[in-house]
Structures are given as structure tokens and as C-alpha cells.
Scaffold this motif. Structure first.
Motif, PDB file in Angstrom:
ATOM      1  N   LEU A   1       9.263   5.284   5.629  1.00  0.00           N
ATOM      2  CA  LEU A   1       7.841   5.304   5.955  1.00  0.00           C
ATOM      3  C   LEU A   1       7.690   5.485   7.465  1.00  0.00           C
ATOM      4  CD1 LEU A   1       6.755   2.183   3.822  1.00  0.00           C
ATOM      5  CD2 LEU A   1       6.815   4.592   3.107  1.00  0.00           C
TER       6      LEU A   1
ATOM      7  N   GLU B   1       0.808  -1.218   0.000  1.00  0.00           N
ATOM      8  CA  GLU B   1       0.000   0.000   0.000  1.00  0.00           C
ATOM      9  C   GLU B   1       0.844   1.272   0.000  1.00  0.00           C
ATOM     10  OE1 GLU B   1      -3.215   0.041   2.736  1.00  0.00           O
ATOM     11  OE2 GLU B   1      -3.718   2.143   2.335  1.00  0.00           O
ATOM     12  N   TYR B   2       1.936   1.269   0.780  1.00  0.00           N
ATOM     13  CA  TYR B   2       2.620   2.546   1.020  1.00  0.00           C
ATOM     14  C   TYR B   2       3.934   2.737   0.278  1.00  0.00           C
ATOM     15  CZ  TYR B   2      -0.698   2.587   4.917  1.00  0.00           C
ATOM     16  OH  TYR B   2      -1.839   2.558   5.661  1.00  0.00           O
ATOM     17  N   SER B   3       4.570   1.647  -0.152  1.00  0.00           N
ATOM     18  CA  SER B   3       5.967   1.805  -0.550  1.00  0.00           C
ATOM     19  C   SER B   3       6.221   1.860  -2.053  1.00  0.00           C
ATOM     20  CB  SER B   3       6.806   0.664   0.039  1.00  0.00           C
ATOM     21  OG  SER B   3       6.614  -0.523  -0.699  1.00  0.00           O
TER      22      SER B   3
ATOM     23  N   GLY C   1       2.913   4.656   7.812  1.00  0.00           N
ATOM     24  CA  GLY C   1       3.209   4.281   6.431  1.00  0.00           C
ATOM     25  C   GLY C   1       3.406   5.456   5.495  1.00  0.00           C
ATOM     26  N   GLN C   2       3.265   6.688   6.015  1.00  0.00           N
ATOM     27  CA  GLN C   2       3.463   7.844   5.132  1.00  0.00           C
ATOM     28  C   GLN C   2       4.941   8.021   4.783  1.00  0.00           C
ATOM     29  OE1 GLN C   2       1.595  10.318   8.051  1.00  0.00           O
ATOM     30  NE2 GLN C   2      -0.030  10.925   6.616  1.00  0.00           N
TER      31      GLN C   2
END
Lengths: 389, 389
Positions: A35, A21-23, A39-40
Motif C-alpha cells: 500500500l 479500508e485499504y488492505s 493506502g492504494q
């Protein structure tokens, strides 16, 4: 829930979804690894170790767990980025590049090359890409060519005290198995022989049972900061590489010696006051140079769980099981973050979160998923054998 | 006991006797700096920064406190070692050598040269040694010649992100005053102008009032780990160099701006939970790369005491006095070790001793005695003016 299910579920339902989802940087290729807790992305630089390791992880899971096309797409996103941006004009791998692939830190560090070779190999196996197999092999031989001077012109040490480091022989023992089917069998066996000798005879100290991070070429010790240095996580991680080799060669003596070493290192480096395994120690008890010496790092603890699980699978030692449960409790309690997903990487000595991150310059999508996969598989075997847990 | 007496007594009866007793290598020349809590040598390598800094300290005290022949002998022991063993064939200074002077780590680091120039200059003044004055001048010009590429062939960064570091302009502003009487006045004034501009215009950020550790050459900021990095101790230390320059130039505006900056940095970097000043911070609040970011270091706190004492001496600001007392209490309570002498260097975030050492690779006979001397002299002036304390 039994352990195999715990590890499998955590891998598939927590760890992988977090990175998926985040990377992924679908725009410029490769991955974001910096992150925060949620996860931002807090930094967009791309560190080649971690680019390669994440490409390896998704390729390896595609090869071993499930032919999931999404995983292959994610792996390809990293492989393409590596091929396009990670190599300098001499075929050596940068340490880091910008988000769009411009070189930032030069190829002073041979480990970028090691992880690139692993990634290329797994992805080439996944896709049966012959030219990528050739590239993996080329990178591997470049590493061997640099093995006696891995830092090249960036080496700041003189020849006065020719200490050699543990990292490279250790990583070779794992890398060479990753290149199975790509290298000739003779080459693999030769490198395995070299690694076993280096790890178990040169760096493992017979009298203390500890692995030194730096030794003289004949294995003797040097009374200096680097010569006294212990990196317990490194030593323990190398022992599961040795167990893998022991299994491959049906060498129970090697497996037993690796097990003894795991237990000796753990006993030496376990923090009796606050729990957890120290990051660095000085074998004479002097203050180490590393200011972070007493911190508790995710990879140290996860690699220890893998080592203990593999050891228990193949020795059924009660002492190993007892240590497994102790390290398991500490590790799952302190590093995991079920609320936000993935694991914290850096705790202080007391086990409190030191850096509120899930990824950074050195932590990416690698040790957590690899350990989840390895422990899942070991516990499947342990449970199938109906061993006491 | 008033503060001037406290600092004077601690310097003369605690700090200097510790180094005089435990650190001098009369046999091979130079100094041992790796000393444990009680002063015992635990490593014999000689780090050139610290060799030069200790030679500087004893020379400076000889010049400014008392013509004590023992101090001159101790200084000479380091100066002779430096002249004989510290320079490579290009006249650049190694980072470290063995106890007997064999080179260990090459001249990748220009700060060895900076501290050697300071040491040569102070000792040359003490002994009126013309050839050593010439050597100090030569080293100084070598530094200026390397200023745009201080790491030379060891530079691992590419040109893609040309961040410049704060350390060098900061240290130049102090070094140049150390070479008073050796350099021509024009050279000194020119370098002071350069340093003031770099420190107060390029690295000091107007809007936040903070000093950045790395900026783009035009002073703009870069959103990356290095570009976001703050090193509060560095910023505060540089401010007392600026106050010294302000006093020399009778520039009250510069003194006031330095004072404002000290207070802004302190307010930003004071640990509201456990007290003390953080070692590293990220200006956007992201996790820094430095795992030691939350530790409390001796030099950060001592340089802050010097900066606040000098600031109070010249501004009589109540806010500065209030901060002085707060930092004084924390620093004397946590770092000093009256039982064994000298000060601890490294505390964890909670202020507990992290490394039981009085000296090591980076801590030698420098920040503690220099701060004692500087605070002693400032408080003599403050007390003579009958200012409130």
C-alpha cells in the motif's frame, strides 16, 4: 493526552481503519499489503508472513480488546486464505503466493510457519475451533522438527562454519506464549526454558552486554561478516519477550537483565549524529555487508518503545524512562503520518522517508498495531501506578 | 592532463599499486578483497566472483598492457587458488570459501563460474597453457548447460511466473569475447547472435527504450516487483558490450541503438536532485523492494563512463559527450580517494561515503581497473581522431 490514550486512539482511530479500508481482498481472500502513502494497492502479491501476521493482529484484538465482528470477519478472510493456499504438499508454508493463491516462492523460510501458527492459534481461541487448534499445534511441531535445519534444501552454507541464527530462538520465546491453552503446560515451560537459555546465555554476550545475530553453537563468536553482525532491533524486541516471560514467572532477575540489555544495546546503536537506531552494525566497527545498515526502520523503533514501556512498568528505572522519552519523540516525529494514516516504514539515516509506502513485502498490519496495543496496555498500568512519565 | 593520460596514470600509479600492496595472500593463495579505506584487511573470507575477477584483471593487463612478470605472478596466485579450492565435486564454483580454501557457501550462483571462465581464459592466453584453455572451455559449456536453471536446486521461485533475468544473457555477450581463440568461431558467433537478440530485442523495451531486469520469456512485462525492476547500471554496462560487438561486426546500427539506449537510461535514472545514477528503480514509480535503491555505486558510474567513452569514440555524438562530462565530474569527485588510493564503492543518495571500504563481498579488483583500462584506450582513440572533448 496521556500515553495510554495516545496509543489507544492511534490504534483504534488511525491504524486499524487504514488496514480495514485499504488492505482487505474480499474477492480472493487474504490481504493486500503493498500500500502506498495514501493506502492504494501498488502490488497484489501475497507474502505469507504478512498474511498470517494480519490475521493474527485482528484475531488478537478481537480476543483482547473488543468482540468486534468486523475484526473477526477480517481475520477469517486471512485464515481461510492461509488454510487454502499457503501450505505446500509437505505442510510447510510458502513464502509468497499470487493474489489468487498460486505459489510463487517456495517454503525456504520457516518464519512463514511461525506466523501461521500464531495466527491459527489466536483465531482458534477467538472461535473456539478445535480443528484449527490442532492445526496450530501441528505447525508448531513442524517448526520444532525443522529447527536445526530451518532452510532445508535451500541452505547454501556448508557445515564449515556452523553459525546459528538468533531469529528462531527469539521468535520461539514469543510463539510459545501465543500457543498457551493449545500446547500442554510442560511443553510451554520446556520451550520457554530453551528460549531463555538461548537468548540470555548463548546469544547475549556477557562481556559487552550485546546480543549477537549469529554465534557458534556454544555461544562463542566468529570473526566473519555474519559472526560480527548486530541487529539492534532484534535484540531489543527479544528483550520484551523476555520481560513477558519474566512477568509470567515472577522472575525479577530476568526482567532486570533484559532491562540492562535494552539499555546497553540502545546506547550502542543510537545514531549520535542524526538520532534513531541503526538497522545493522558490525561489532568491530567494520563495514557491514548490509547496504541498508544506517537506515531507520519502523519496527526497530516501535519494538524499542514496547520494550522500554514494559521495562519501565516493571522496573521504574529513571534511565529507562529517559530513553523512552527520547525514542518516543524520534519515533512519533519521523514515522507517523497523521495526514494519510498509518506509519512510514523506511527512513534514511537522516530520518527522511526513503520509501513512500505504508506496506510492502515486509511491512504489513503487524508491528504498528501490536506496538500500539502493547504500549497502550503498559501505560495503562504505568498510569494506574501513578509512576512519573 | 588529457583523459587518456588521467585514466592510464590512475590505473598504473594508484589502482594497481593498491591491490598489489594490500590484497595478495601469498601465504594461502588468492586475494583478500575486504580492505578498508587505507587498504587494511578487515575480513579474510574469499568470494569466488572476486577471486576470479582479480585473476582476470592482472592476466588481462599482462596480455594487453605490459608483460610485467609481477602481474603474472599475482594472476597465478589467484588461478592456482581457484583451481585448487573453488570447484565442487560437480565442477561448479562455490560462492565463497575460507582464507585457506574451505567451502563456505555452495555453488548456488552461476556467476562464479562465468568469472572463473574469464580468468582461466585470460591466464591461459598469457601462459599459453593448453590444459587451462580446455578447463576454460569446459566451464563455459557447463554454464551453457545450466543457462535455463542457473540456480539449480537453490531456485526458490515456482514455475507460476517464469520471469527470466538479464544478468546471464548480458554477461554471456562479454564472456564469449573473452574466450576468443579458445572457442571455435562458429560457437562465438552463435553466442553473440543469441546475446544480441536477448539483450536488444527481449530485454530492451522498444517503446520506453529502457532495459528491464526481468521479463517473461517472450519479452513481455509482468506487473510485479521483479517485473517492474530496472537496474540502470546493468543496462548501461550491457550497452558497451553491445558496442564492442558492433565494432567487431562493423555494425553501426547496433552501435547507434546501444548509444540511444545509454542516453535513454541515463536520462531516466539520473538523480536530478543530488546527481549520480540510482541503483534500482521501479518502472511504474512504485517503491522498489531494494532498500538500497537510491544509493550511488562505483560500478554503475564507472561502467557508464566506459559506455559513454566507447559510444563517443564510435558515434561522435555531442549529446554523448555532454553526458560523459557530467558523469565524469560526478564520478571522479565522489568515488575516488587520492589520499589513500583506490575508490570508494558505496555512497548514499547525497554522494556521501556510506561504507568506508575499498573492497568487500562484492567490490574487488575489477570494475575500477577495467574501466580505467577501457577509458584509457577509448580516449587514446578519441584523442588520435582529434575529436572535441
Amino acid at each position: 493526552m496521556n500515553y495510554s490514550t495516545l496509543y489507544k486512539n492511534t490504534l483504534l482511530n488511525d491504524i486499524l481503519p487504514f488496514w480495514e479500508e485499504y488492505s482487505i481482498d474480499w474477492e480472493h481472500g487474504g490481504y493486500f499489503t503493498c500500500l502506498n502513502t495514501q493506502g492504494q494497492v501498488y502490488d497484489t502479491d501475497k507474502f505469507i508472513w504478512l498474511q498470517a501476521r494480519q490475521a493474527w493482529t485482528f484475531s488478537m484484538l478481537y480476543n483482547n480488546v473488543e468482540k468486534n465482528p468486523k475484526w473477526l470477519d477480517i481475520a477469517k478472510n486471512g485464515i481461510d486464505f492461509l488454510k487454502r493456499f499457503a501450505m505446500d504438499s509437505e505442510g510447510q508454508f510458502y513464502f509468497s503466493v499470487t493474489q489468487t493463491g498460486k505459489p510463487l516462492v517456495k517454503a525456504y523460510n520457516i518464519f512463514s510457519d511461525c506466523f501461521a501458527a500464531m495466527a491459527f492459534s489466536q483465531f482458534a481461541i477467538a472461535t473456539n475451533d478445535e480443528s484449527l487448534k490442532t492445526l496450530a499445534k501441528t505447525v508448531y511441531y513442524n517448526i520444532l522438527n525443522r529447527i536445526n535445519n530451518p532452510k532445508g534444501i535451500y541452505e547454501k552454507q556448508t557445515d564449515i562454519r556452523p553459525l546459528i541464527g538468533f531469529s528462531l530462538p527469539m521468535i520461539l520465546s514469543n510463539l510459545v506464549l501465543e500457543l498457551e491453552g493449545i500446547l500442554l503446560d510442560d511443553e510451554i515451560e520446556k520451550t520457554i526454558d530453551f528460549s531463555i537459555n538461548q537468548v540470555m546465555n548463548v546469544f547475549l554476550d556477557e562481556s559487552s552486554g550485546l546480543i549477537f545475530e549469529n554465534v557458534m553453537p556454544d555461544g562463542s563468536h566468529h570473526d566473519s561478516f555474519n559472526g560480527r553482525l548486530l541487529n539492534p532491533g532484534h535484540g531489543i524486541e527479544a528483550m520484551w519477550f523476555m520481560i513477558d516471560i519474566g512477568v509470567r514467572r515472577k522472575d525479577q532477575v530476568l526482567i532486570q537483565k533484559a532491562t540492562d540489555t535494552i539499555l546497553t544495546i540502545l546506547d550502542y546503536s543510537w545514531d549520535k549524529k542524526y538520532g534513531g537506531i541503526f538497522y545493522f552494525m558490525d561489532v568491530k566497527g567494520h563495514p557491514p555487508q548490509q547496504l541498508e545498515w544506517d537506515q531507520k526502520l519502523w519496527w526497530v523503533h516501535l519494538e524499542t518503545l514496547v520494550a522500554l514501556a514494559k521495562s519501565y512498568e516493571h522496573t521504574q528505572s529513571k534511565m529507562v524512562l529517559s530513553w523512552y522519552n527520547k525514542v518516543h519523540d524520534y519515533t512519533w516525529q519521523h514515522f507517523s503520518d497523521p495526514e494519510n494514516g498509518e506509519w512510514f516504514g523506511y527512513l534514511n539515516r537522516r530520518g527522511e522517508v526513503l520509501l513512500p509506502l505504508k506496506g510492502g513485502k515486509w511491512k504489513g498490519c503487524f508491528h504498528v498495531p501490536r506496538a500500539m496495543y502493547q504500549c497502550w496496555k503498559s501505560f495503562e498500568n504505568i498510569e494506574a501506578k501513578k509512576l512519573k512519565i
